[in-house]
Write a protein that holds these residues in place. Structure first.
Motif, PDB file in Angstrom:
ATOM      1  N   GLU A 136       0.835  -1.194   0.000  1.00  0.00           N
ATOM      2  CA  GLU A 136       0.000   0.000   0.000  1.00  0.00           C
ATOM      3  C   GLU A 136       0.873   1.250   0.000  1.00  0.00           C
ATOM      4  OE1 GLU A 136       0.279  -2.101   2.386  1.00  0.00           O
ATOM      5  OE2 GLU A 136       0.375  -1.167   4.360  1.00  0.00           O
ATOM      6  N   ALA A 137       2.151   1.091   0.374  1.00  0.00           N
ATOM      7  CA  ALA A 137       3.053   2.242   0.370  1.00  0.00           C
ATOM      8  C   ALA A 137       3.281   2.746  -1.053  1.00  0.00           C
ATOM      9  CB  ALA A 137       4.378   1.869   1.012  1.00  0.00           C
ATOM     10  N   HIS A 138       3.088   1.858  -2.039  1.00  0.00           N
ATOM     11  CA  HIS A 138       3.322   2.256  -3.419  1.00  0.00           C
ATOM     12  C   HIS A 138       2.044   2.624  -4.164  1.00  0.00           C
ATOM     13  CE1 HIS A 138       7.328  -0.125  -3.312  1.00  0.00           C
ATOM     14  NE2 HIS A 138       7.446   1.067  -2.816  1.00  0.00           N
ATOM     15  N   TYR A 139       0.897   2.473  -3.500  1.00  0.00           N
ATOM     16  CA  TYR A 139      -0.370   2.816  -4.151  1.00  0.00           C
ATOM     17  C   TYR A 139      -0.329   4.250  -4.670  1.00  0.00           C
ATOM     18  CZ  TYR A 139      -3.311  -1.246  -3.030  1.00  0.00           C
ATOM     19  OH  TYR A 139      -3.884  -2.482  -2.986  1.00  0.00           O
ATOM     20  N   ASP A 140       0.232   5.128  -3.850  1.00  0.00           N
ATOM     21  CA  ASP A 140       0.235   6.542  -4.216  1.00  0.00           C
ATOM     22  C   ASP A 140       1.074   6.784  -5.461  1.00  0.00           C
ATOM     23  OD1 ASP A 140      -0.415   9.277  -3.782  1.00  0.00           O
ATOM     24  OD2 ASP A 140       1.660   9.576  -3.157  1.00  0.00           O
ATOM     25  N   ARG A 141       2.266   6.210  -5.502  1.00  0.00           N
ATOM     26  CA  ARG A 141       3.123   6.373  -6.681  1.00  0.00           C
ATOM     27  C   ARG A 141       2.418   5.824  -7.912  1.00  0.00           C
ATOM     28  NH1 ARG A 141       8.774   3.953  -4.487  1.00  0.00           N
ATOM     29  NH2 ARG A 141       8.888   5.231  -2.616  1.00  0.00           N
ATOM     30  N   PHE A 142       1.761   4.692  -7.710  1.00  0.00           N
ATOM     31  CA  PHE A 142       1.048   4.090  -8.829  1.00  0.00           C
ATOM     32  C   PHE A 142      -0.039   5.034  -9.336  1.00  0.00           C
ATOM     33  CE2 PHE A 142      -2.548   1.602 -10.387  1.00  0.00           C
ATOM     34  CZ  PHE A 142      -1.945   0.937 -11.436  1.00  0.00           C
TER      35      PHE A 142
ATOM     36  N   PHE B 149       0.342   6.473   2.894  1.00  0.00           N
ATOM     37  CA  PHE B 149       1.003   5.188   3.098  1.00  0.00           C
ATOM     38  C   PHE B 149       2.448   5.183   2.617  1.00  0.00           C
ATOM     39  CE2 PHE B 149      -3.448   3.576   2.930  1.00  0.00           C
ATOM     40  CZ  PHE B 149      -3.478   3.209   4.257  1.00  0.00           C
ATOM     41  N   ARG B 150       2.856   6.271   2.012  1.00  0.00           N
ATOM     42  CA  ARG B 150       4.216   6.302   1.478  1.00  0.00           C
ATOM     43  C   ARG B 150       5.238   6.099   2.575  1.00  0.00           C
ATOM     44  NH1 ARG B 150       4.632   9.227  -3.839  1.00  0.00           N
ATOM     45  NH2 ARG B 150       6.826   8.780  -3.677  1.00  0.00           N
ATOM     46  N   THR B 151       6.218   5.296   2.323  1.00  0.00           N
ATOM     47  CA  THR B 151       7.291   5.164   3.292  1.00  0.00           C
ATOM     48  C   THR B 151       8.585   5.723   2.750  1.00  0.00           C
ATOM     49  OG1 THR B 151       7.633   2.972   2.440  1.00  0.00           O
ATOM     50  CG2 THR B 151       6.430   3.175   4.511  1.00  0.00           C
ATOM     51  N   ASP B 152       8.715   5.704   1.448  1.00  0.00           N
ATOM     52  CA  ASP B 152       9.846   6.297   0.764  1.00  0.00           C
ATOM     53  C   ASP B 152      11.176   5.566   0.916  1.00  0.00           C
ATOM     54  OD1 ASP B 152       8.553   9.521   0.783  1.00  0.00           O
ATOM     55  OD2 ASP B 152       9.257   8.422  -0.960  1.00  0.00           O
ATOM     56  N   GLU B 153      11.779   5.348  -0.196  1.00  0.00           N
ATOM     57  CA  GLU B 153      13.165   4.904  -0.264  1.00  0.00           C
ATOM     58  C   GLU B 153      13.477   3.638   0.510  1.00  0.00           C
ATOM     59  OE1 GLU B 153      15.067   5.690  -2.385  1.00  0.00           O
ATOM     60  OE2 GLU B 153      13.764   7.302  -3.078  1.00  0.00           O
ATOM     61  N   THR B 154      13.704   2.618  -0.228  1.00  0.00           N
ATOM     62  CA  THR B 154      14.067   1.386   0.431  1.00  0.00           C
ATOM     63  C   THR B 154      15.454   0.930   0.023  1.00  0.00           C
ATOM     64  OG1 THR B 154      12.850   0.287  -1.297  1.00  0.00           O
ATOM     65  CG2 THR B 154      11.769   0.512   0.831  1.00  0.00           C
ATOM     66  N   LEU B 155      16.088   1.687  -0.851  1.00  0.00           N
ATOM     67  CA  LEU B 155      17.431   1.318  -1.272  1.00  0.00           C
ATOM     68  C   LEU B 155      18.357   1.330  -0.067  1.00  0.00           C
ATOM     69  CD1 LEU B 155      18.775   1.133  -4.305  1.00  0.00           C
ATOM     70  CD2 LEU B 155      19.998   3.114  -3.429  1.00  0.00           C
ATOM     71  N   GLY B 156      19.067   0.276   0.105  1.00  0.00           N
ATOM     72  CA  GLY B 156      19.999   0.243   1.220  1.00  0.00           C
ATOM     73  C   GLY B 156      19.394  -0.261   2.509  1.00  0.00           C
ATOM     74  N   VAL B 157      18.064  -0.414   2.502  1.00  0.00           N
ATOM     75  CA  VAL B 157      17.417  -0.893   3.717  1.00  0.00           C
ATOM     76  C   VAL B 157      17.946  -2.264   4.106  1.00  0.00           C
ATOM     77  CG1 VAL B 157      15.246  -1.673   4.658  1.00  0.00           C
ATOM     78  CG2 VAL B 157      15.345   0.448   3.398  1.00  0.00           C
ATOM     79  N   ARG B 158      18.087  -3.093   3.079  1.00  0.00           N
ATOM     80  CA  ARG B 158      18.543  -4.451   3.331  1.00  0.00           C
ATOM     81  C   ARG B 158      19.906  -4.454   4.051  1.00  0.00           C
ATOM     82  NH1 ARG B 158      16.160  -9.427   3.638  1.00  0.00           N
ATOM     83  NH2 ARG B 158      17.854 -10.895   3.725  1.00  0.00           N
ATOM     84  N   GLN B 159      20.796  -3.541   3.606  1.00  0.00           N
ATOM     85  CA  GLN B 159      22.116  -3.499   4.246  1.00  0.00           C
ATOM     86  C   GLN B 159      22.004  -3.111   5.718  1.00  0.00           C
ATOM     87  OE1 GLN B 159      22.209  -2.011   0.714  1.00  0.00           O
ATOM     88  NE2 GLN B 159      24.370  -1.433   0.637  1.00  0.00           N
ATOM     89  N   PHE B 160      21.181  -2.104   5.966  1.00  0.00           N
ATOM     90  CA  PHE B 160      20.968  -1.706   7.353  1.00  0.00           C
ATOM     91  C   PHE B 160      20.410  -2.869   8.159  1.00  0.00           C
ATOM     92  CE2 PHE B 160      20.528   2.985   6.151  1.00  0.00           C
ATOM     93  CZ  PHE B 160      21.780   3.284   6.640  1.00  0.00           C
ATOM     94  N   GLN B 161      19.485  -3.564   7.492  1.00  0.00           N
ATOM     95  CA  GLN B 161      18.823  -4.661   8.174  1.00  0.00           C
ATOM     96  C   GLN B 161      19.826  -5.736   8.570  1.00  0.00           C
ATOM     97  OE1 GLN B 161      15.627  -5.730   5.644  1.00  0.00           O
ATOM     98  NE2 GLN B 161      14.495  -6.759   7.263  1.00  0.00           N
ATOM     99  N   VAL B 162      20.719  -6.027   7.631  1.00  0.00           N
ATOM    100  CA  VAL B 162      21.724  -7.047   7.894  1.00  0.00           C
ATOM    101  C   VAL B 162      22.602  -6.605   9.061  1.00  0.00           C
ATOM    102  CG1 VAL B 162      23.770  -8.168   6.963  1.00  0.00           C
ATOM    103  CG2 VAL B 162      21.717  -7.964   5.565  1.00  0.00           C
ATOM    104  N   ALA B 163      22.958  -5.308   9.060  1.00  0.00           N
ATOM    105  CA  ALA B 163      23.783  -4.799  10.155  1.00  0.00           C
ATOM    106  C   ALA B 163      23.050  -4.930  11.484  1.00  0.00           C
ATOM    107  CB  ALA B 163      24.154  -3.346   9.895  1.00  0.00           C
ATOM    108  N   LEU B 164      21.739  -4.620  11.460  1.00  0.00           N
ATOM    109  CA  LEU B 164      20.964  -4.678  12.702  1.00  0.00           C
ATOM    110  C   LEU B 164      20.850  -6.097  13.237  1.00  0.00           C
ATOM    111  CD1 LEU B 164      18.154  -2.132  11.913  1.00  0.00           C
ATOM    112  CD2 LEU B 164      19.758  -1.999  13.800  1.00  0.00           C
ATOM    113  N   ARG B 165      20.939  -7.046  12.320  1.00  0.00           N
ATOM    114  CA  ARG B 165      20.847  -8.439  12.748  1.00  0.00           C
ATOM    115  C   ARG B 165      21.924  -8.798  13.756  1.00  0.00           C
ATOM    116  NH1 ARG B 165      18.090 -13.046   9.677  1.00  0.00           N
ATOM    117  NH2 ARG B 165      16.151 -11.936   9.546  1.00  0.00           N
TER     118      ARG B 165
END
Lengths: 403, 299
Positions: A52-58, A171-187
């Motif tokens: 739903e975060a992308h509904y708006d962009r769509f 519902f926009r959350t904006d920008e997910t690039l790099g989230v995965r890297q942060f996530q891995v670090a948080l692990r």
């Protein structure tokens, strides 16, 4: 035309892949869009958009692309000619609304086909034939709650206008690039529970084998306690104006922390430039929506890992003086730096992440406060690297510098 | 791709059922998912009828519904099959049954069950976001191919009929992209007052008009109180109306007394927040300055 739409979507930031595009084409072949643009809109959204975060962009992309094309194709030319006439707006009474029950789309299509076959002249007004005005379900400028608009402008909010309404903006959350890297670090921020408490629910295979052998083959099951992550996290984020520049970066971190499901507890608060008596519940820092910092200090145990995200640059008085708070109508009895020290003293596992690149820290505007604050909290730049270092710091107690 | 897209026939598709009001776009999404034979992922606020949807699809298409409830400890494997080694070990100890027959100790999970039924079924994977982050990824192949392999018996369990898969998520966690790509996604919006009235009519057909009006007004007022952690939802409103009817509350008293508030607000903090708001207890935090309008200027 469709391939272009694919790239339009990508340009507007809707992550579409070939896989989904294929599915959409299949669906279109299956006739699932009907022949209305609204049907097409819902079909595209269901198949291509996954959150739903992308509904708006769509919606924006769709409106941008199909804004001019509001008509199904393939109608005979003469019908276009009949329809190319503007009419004064029709007055709609409640009675008329009640008289028209919603027609099913398929029924509409069938009726439209029938009428296309039957109709052989221009028609305006009235309630049956394809034409302008009137209350026939077909044509434009008229009124029919569930009709098919053919040409003309939308008067009564139908078809593609839904996309223009942008109902999903929030519902926009904006920008997910790099989230995965942060996530891995948080692990890496995890600490397993000791094996001293909790129910024994896991079968200890090695133990079972040993015991069973000890018993000369008679089975004896050994159970042990599962290992869970016991880390609790308190995230404090600066939502002040100077942070706007870094909102993308902060959003990434925020998303990553939110997605991390391995924390036992996660609390998030916001502050404006510096922490004083109040911590706010949302980034707007509304003054009726807060928790006392005092309460936070009392309630959350020292084993919470505190991550503070902020640029730490402010006017020196904001940090050092009584009443130095930036909000005009608020007053602080204790200078911000005192609050920061108290937080640091209470939460021994804490770290400060600064979105400003490290090599700016010494000479930019807020250099003084950055230096002061980094004397209190171990400070790292907000990069994947910096986060990893901060997390290493959070795993063990760091010396508290109290001056 | 070997899957054949079925020609979409509106007359045979899902059209909602008697006790479940479905919006046009949701109905579309369901039919698209059925026709494309992809899992339908449903998100939305709690209480917007995500779980009910599966029941409604099953009812309307006259199919059996298999529910797989996901908990935080659920592993993907459990949905396929469980190999009961402990039972086998016990049996071997006490010489009961034919231990050599491993098949006896393979128990199919909900997903496996949905595969082997002779009639096509509706499979509901409820609250998938409760499970571990990797859980959806572990099911990719099985949901795509609708088959899985049991190494212990060297058997492949394939779906006799592709089940209609409905997956719900409360958005507690983001789902992995690879998983999302394979789904048809739909977000159920919280119904507006008109839609809500239609939903209520299904559950309480003979409600007094004035009672309904007052209750709805109070309900939407409560939802708009800032800082409420768990907003009351559709299902709570329906329960509340039931309570109001049973309790014989006069419509005039609803807004003033807020009877049976516990049905709507489930958290102590929320009750406190509401009471604070209602009694106009505004905490003044500005002993020196009173001009709140200046507060807009932030830099």
């Amino acid at each position: 035309m469709f391939t272009k739409f694919f790239y339009t979507l990508k340009n507007f930031g809707v992550p579409v892949s070939m896989n989904e595009w294929q599915a959409l084409l299949e669906a279109l072949e299956g006739g699932m869009a009907g022949s209305s643009l609204t049907g097409f809109y819902y079909l595209c959204r269901a198949v291509l958009v996954k959150t739903e975060a992308h509904y708006d962009r769509f919606d924006i992309a769709f409106a941008a692309f199909f804004g001019d094309i509001e008509t199904p194709e393939g109608l005979p030319d003469k019908i276009w000619e009949w329809l190319n006439k503007e009419l004064p707006e029709l007055e709609i009474t409640d009675e008329m609304r009640n008289n028209h029950q919603q027609l099913d789309l398929d029924e509409l299509k069938r009726m439209l086909e029938e009428r296309l076959a039957e109709q052989d002249e221009e028609h305006h007004g009235g309630n049956r034939w394809i034409g302008t005005g009137g209350t026939s379900p077909f044509g434009h400028s008229g009124y029919h709650p569930g009709g098919i608009r053919i040409g003309g402008q939308s008067r009564n909010l139908s078809a593609v206008k839904v996309a223009g309404m942008r109902r999903f903006q929030e519902f926009r959350t904006d920008e997910t690039l790099g989230v995965r890297q942060f996530q891995v670090a948080l692990r890496k921020l995890r600490q397993f529970t000791t094996r001293l408490e909790g129910a024994r629910t896991e079968l200890d295979l090695d133990g079972t084998v040993n015991k069973t052998c000890d018993n000369a083959g008679r089975l004896e099951l050994v159970w042990e306690r599962p290992r869970d992550n016991a880390i609790k996290v308190l995230l404090l984020m600066d939502a002040g104006g100077s942070m706007l520049t870094y909102s993308r970066l902060c959003n990434q971190l925020f998303t990553a922390v939110n997605r991390s499901n391995h924390f036992k507890d996660l609390q998030i608060f916001y502050f404006h430039n510096c922490i004083y008596d109040w911590l706010y519940h949302d980034p707007a820092c509304r003054q009726n929506d807060y928790t006392d910092t005092e309460y936070v200090l009392r309630t959350y145990s020292p084993d919470y890992r505190v991550i503070i995200v902020g640029d730490a640059s402010m006017a020196p008085y904001e940090l050092m003086r009584v009443g130095g708070i930036i909000d005009w109508d608020l007053h602080n009895d204790k200078p911000g730096i005192e609050w920061l020290r108290r937080i640091r003293q209470h939460f021994e596992y804490s770290a400060w992440l600064n979105p400003i690149p490290r090599n700016y820290w010494d000479w930019m505007d807020g250099a003084f406060t950055i230096r002061k604050i980094s004397e209190i909290f171990p400070m790292q730049p907000l990069t994947v690297d910096g986060l990893e270092k901060a997390i290493t710091a959070l795993r063990s107690k760091q010396a508290v510098a109290v001056n | 791709m070997s899957k054949k897209v079925r020609r979409y026939e509106a007359s045979t598709g899902y059209r909602g059922s008697e006790d479940y009001i479905v919006s046009d776009d949701l109905r579309n999404s369901v039919n698209i998912a059925i026709a494309l034979q992809k899992p339908l992922l449903i998100k939305g606020e709690p209480g917007t009828g995500k779980t009910m949807l599966a029941q409604s699809i099953a009812d309307s298409l006259d199919k059996e519904l298999i529910i797989w409830n996901i908990k935080s400890t659920t592993k993907a494997q459990e949905g396929l099959y469980v190999y009961d080694t402990v039972q086998r070990l016990y049996d071997s100890q006490f010489g009961e049954g034919d231990v050599a027959n491993i098949k006896k100790y393979i128990k199919l999970g909900k997903l496996g069950e949905a595969f082997i039924t002779s009639e096509p079924v509706v499979l509901l994977i409820d609250e998938i976001d409760k499970a571990d982050l990797e859980f959806p990824n572990d099911l990719l192949w099985e949901l795509d191919q609708m088959s899985f392999y049991i190494p212990e018996t060297k058997e492949t369990i394939g779906a006799v009929h592709r089940p209609i898969v409905v997956i719900t998520s409360n958005a507690e966690k983001e789902l992995p992209d690879a998983f999302l790509r394979r789904c048809i996604f739909h977000y159920i919006e919280f119904p507006d007052p008109e839609g809500m009235e239609r939903i209520i009519k299904v559950h309480h057909p003979n409600l007094e008009k004035r009672l309904l009006e007052q209750a709805m007004e109070t309900f939407y007022m409560l939802r708009n109180v800032p800082n409420i952690q768990k907003k009351p939802s559709t299902s709570e409103l329906i329960d509340w109306l039931q309570a109001l009817v049973v309790g014989g509350i006069s419509p005039n008293r609803i807004k003033q007394d807020l009877p049976f508030l516990g049905v709507l607000l489930k958290k102590n903090e929320d009750l406190d927040t509401l009471l604070n708001q209602l009694h106009g207890k505004t905490q003044s935090r500005s002993p020196n300055y009173a001009s709140s309008s200046l507060n807009r200027y932030r830099y």
